[in-house]
Design a protein around this motif. Structure first.
Motif, PDB file in Angstrom:
ATOM      1  N   UNK A   1      16.335  -7.837  75.404  1.00  0.00           N
ATOM      2  CA  UNK A   1      15.846  -8.500  74.204  1.00  0.00           C
ATOM      3  C   UNK A   1      14.809  -9.540  74.572  1.00  0.00           C
ATOM      4  N   UNK A   2      14.904 -10.723  73.978  1.00  0.00           N
ATOM      5  CA  UNK A   2      13.996 -11.822  74.282  1.00  0.00           C
ATOM      6  C   UNK A   2      14.637 -12.836  75.221  1.00  0.00           C
ATOM      7  N   UNK A   3      15.693 -12.425  75.876  1.00  0.00           N
ATOM      8  CA  UNK A   3      16.425 -13.333  76.760  1.00  0.00           C
ATOM      9  C   UNK A   3      15.568 -13.774  77.935  1.00  0.00           C
ATOM     10  N   UNK A   4      15.895 -14.979  78.452  1.00  0.00           N
ATOM     11  CA  UNK A   4      15.166 -15.529  79.590  1.00  0.00           C
ATOM     12  C   UNK A   4      16.144 -16.000  80.660  1.00  0.00           C
ATOM     13  N   UNK A   5      15.773 -15.757  81.899  1.00  0.00           N
ATOM     14  CA  UNK A   5      16.521 -16.272  83.048  1.00  0.00           C
ATOM     15  C   UNK A   5      15.484 -16.938  83.941  1.00  0.00           C
ATOM     16  N   UNK A   6      15.649 -18.228  84.187  1.00  0.00           N
ATOM     17  CA  UNK A   6      14.594 -18.948  84.902  1.00  0.00           C
ATOM     18  C   UNK A   6      15.167 -20.025  85.810  1.00  0.00           C
ATOM     19  N   UNK A   7      14.267 -20.746  86.468  1.00  0.00           N
ATOM     20  CA  UNK A   7      14.695 -21.791  87.395  1.00  0.00           C
ATOM     21  C   UNK A   7      15.370 -21.175  88.603  1.00  0.00           C
ATOM     22  N   UNK A   8      16.534 -21.708  88.979  1.00  0.00           N
ATOM     23  CA  UNK A   8      17.312 -21.167  90.094  1.00  0.00           C
ATOM     24  C   UNK A   8      18.538 -20.414  89.590  1.00  0.00           C
ATOM     25  N   UNK A   9      18.493 -19.988  88.350  1.00  0.00           N
ATOM     26  CA  UNK A   9      19.646 -19.329  87.734  1.00  0.00           C
ATOM     27  C   UNK A   9      19.955 -17.994  88.405  1.00  0.00           C
ATOM     28  N   UNK A  10      21.243 -17.604  88.296  1.00  0.00           N
ATOM     29  CA  UNK A  10      21.696 -16.326  88.841  1.00  0.00           C
ATOM     30  C   UNK A  10      22.508 -15.595  87.770  1.00  0.00           C
ATOM     31  N   UNK A  11      22.200 -14.327  87.588  1.00  0.00           N
ATOM     32  CA  UNK A  11      22.964 -13.459  86.686  1.00  0.00           C
ATOM     33  C   UNK A  11      23.399 -12.263  87.518  1.00  0.00           C
ATOM     34  N   UNK A  12      24.701 -12.023  87.603  1.00  0.00           N
ATOM     35  CA  UNK A  12      25.187 -11.008  88.537  1.00  0.00           C
ATOM     36  C   UNK A  12      26.396 -10.260  88.009  1.00  0.00           C
ATOM     37  N   UNK A  13      26.917  -9.358  88.826  1.00  0.00           N
ATOM     38  CA  UNK A  13      28.078  -8.571  88.430  1.00  0.00           C
ATOM     39  C   UNK A  13      27.714  -7.620  87.311  1.00  0.00           C
ATOM     40  N   UNK A  14      28.550  -7.589  86.278  1.00  0.00           N
ATOM     41  CA  UNK A  14      28.276  -6.771  85.090  1.00  0.00           C
ATOM     42  C   UNK A  14      27.845  -7.633  83.907  1.00  0.00           C
ATOM     43  N   UNK A  15      27.374  -8.819  84.218  1.00  0.00           N
ATOM     44  CA  UNK A  15      27.011  -9.763  83.163  1.00  0.00           C
ATOM     45  C   UNK A  15      25.868  -9.237  82.304  1.00  0.00           C
TER      46      UNK A  15
ATOM     47  N   UNK B   1      22.942 -10.703  79.468  1.00  0.00           N
ATOM     48  CA  UNK B   1      22.250 -11.795  78.790  1.00  0.00           C
ATOM     49  C   UNK B   1      21.268 -11.145  77.829  1.00  0.00           C
ATOM     50  N   UNK B   2      21.388 -11.437  76.546  1.00  0.00           N
ATOM     51  CA  UNK B   2      20.587 -10.697  75.565  1.00  0.00           C
ATOM     52  C   UNK B   2      20.205 -11.556  74.376  1.00  0.00           C
ATOM     53  N   UNK B   3      19.532 -10.938  73.422  1.00  0.00           N
ATOM     54  CA  UNK B   3      19.082 -11.659  72.238  1.00  0.00           C
ATOM     55  C   UNK B   3      18.009 -12.660  72.620  1.00  0.00           C
ATOM     56  N   UNK B   4      18.156 -13.894  72.159  1.00  0.00           N
ATOM     57  CA  UNK B   4      17.224 -14.969  72.504  1.00  0.00           C
ATOM     58  C   UNK B   4      17.855 -15.951  73.490  1.00  0.00           C
ATOM     59  N   UNK B   5      18.886 -15.514  74.165  1.00  0.00           N
ATOM     60  CA  UNK B   5      19.616 -16.399  75.073  1.00  0.00           C
ATOM     61  C   UNK B   5      18.741 -16.852  76.235  1.00  0.00           C
ATOM     62  N   UNK B   6      19.126 -18.016  76.782  1.00  0.00           N
ATOM     63  CA  UNK B   6      18.374 -18.583  77.896  1.00  0.00           C
ATOM     64  C   UNK B   6      19.355 -19.089  78.936  1.00  0.00           C
ATOM     65  N   UNK B   7      19.192 -18.642  80.171  1.00  0.00           N
ATOM     66  CA  UNK B   7      19.994 -19.106  81.302  1.00  0.00           C
ATOM     67  C   UNK B   7      19.017 -19.731  82.288  1.00  0.00           C
ATOM     68  N   UNK B   8      19.206 -21.005  82.615  1.00  0.00           N
ATOM     69  CA  UNK B   8      18.219 -21.671  83.460  1.00  0.00           C
ATOM     70  C   UNK B   8      18.853 -22.793  84.277  1.00  0.00           C
ATOM     71  N   UNK B   9      17.997 -23.510  84.999  1.00  0.00           N
ATOM     72  CA  UNK B   9      18.511 -24.534  85.906  1.00  0.00           C
ATOM     73  C   UNK B   9      19.196 -23.859  87.087  1.00  0.00           C
ATOM     74  N   UNK B  10      20.375 -24.350  87.451  1.00  0.00           N
ATOM     75  CA  UNK B  10      21.165 -23.752  88.532  1.00  0.00           C
ATOM     76  C   UNK B  10      22.354 -22.974  87.975  1.00  0.00           C
ATOM     77  N   UNK B  11      22.252 -22.575  86.746  1.00  0.00           N
ATOM     78  CA  UNK B  11      23.370 -21.903  86.070  1.00  0.00           C
ATOM     79  C   UNK B  11      23.681 -20.553  86.700  1.00  0.00           C
TER      80      UNK B  11
END
Length: 209
Positions: A14-28, A30-40
């Motif tokens: 979707x329009x989701x964003x992952x930025x900074x030092x963020x990590x998305x892993x496993x079967x996770x 992230x969708x829609x307009x969600x934002x994961x950033x920083x050290x999340x």
């Protein structure tokens, strides 16, 4: 973008964003307009979607869901089967886990813990060293009270009005059960806990009147 990583079987769509030092892993996911950033970190089978944000050093893992306009930040942890939704915020060193639900305009912050089948919603503010667990419901700040053991362990403990239960370390039960257990530990402990339980009962009665 940035130094972000998306790996394993994780998906960002979707329009989701992952930025900074963020990590998305496993079967996770992230969708829609969600934002994961920083050290999340978002991992396991976690879902972050809608307009939700996860940032700072926050961790969302297990089967947890964060959605709507919810925010998880700071050093907060959301895991297990927990859900954080609506306009809710979880931040500081707070933890939400088990099958707990935090939604509406609720905030959970500080060193607070929300677990079990507990629900925190409405305009509730759960903070400090509060522990909301079991089947407790907190919809306003009047629905729980925090005390400190100043006579032996110096630990904090919590009373929740909806189910009239006390959370004291590993103990979780009624006032009568707490008093009985405390007297088994020592006469002094029994008398102190009994005084607090009776005081809380008196305060609650006055509030209802």
């Amino acid at each position: 973008s940035g130094n972000a990583w998306v790996y394993g079987d994780a998906e960002v769509s979707g329009n989701a964003r992952v930025s900074g030092n963020a990590r998305v892993s496993g079967n996770a996911r992230v969708s829609g307009n969600a934002w994961v950033y920083g050290n999340a970190r978002v991992s396991g089978n976690a879902r972050v979607y809608g307009d939700a944000e996860v940032y700072g050093n926050a961790r969302v893992s297990g089967n947890a869901w964060v959605y709507g306009d919810a925010e998880v930040s700071g050093n907060a942890r959301v895991y297990g089967n927990a859900w954080v939704s609506g306009d809710a915020e979880v931040y500081g060193d707070a933890e939400v886990y088990g099958d707990a639900r935090v939604y509406g305009n609720a905030w959970v912050s500080g060193n607070a813990r929300v677990s079990g089948d507990a629900e925190v919603y409405g305009d509730a503010r759960v903070s400090g060293n509060a522990e909301v667990s079991g089947d407790a419901e907190v919809k306003s700040s009047e629905d729980y009270c925090i005390f400190k053991n100043t006579w032996s362990s110096f630990r904090w403990f919590t009373y929740t009005r909806s189910n009239k239960k006390w959370s004291v370390g590993c103990f979780y039960g009624t006032g009568a059960e707490l008093i009985a257990k405390a007297y088994k530990d020592s006469e002094r402990s029994g008398k102190c806990y009994e005084a607090i339980v009776k005081a809380q009962e008196a305060i609650e009665k006055a509030m209802e009147e």
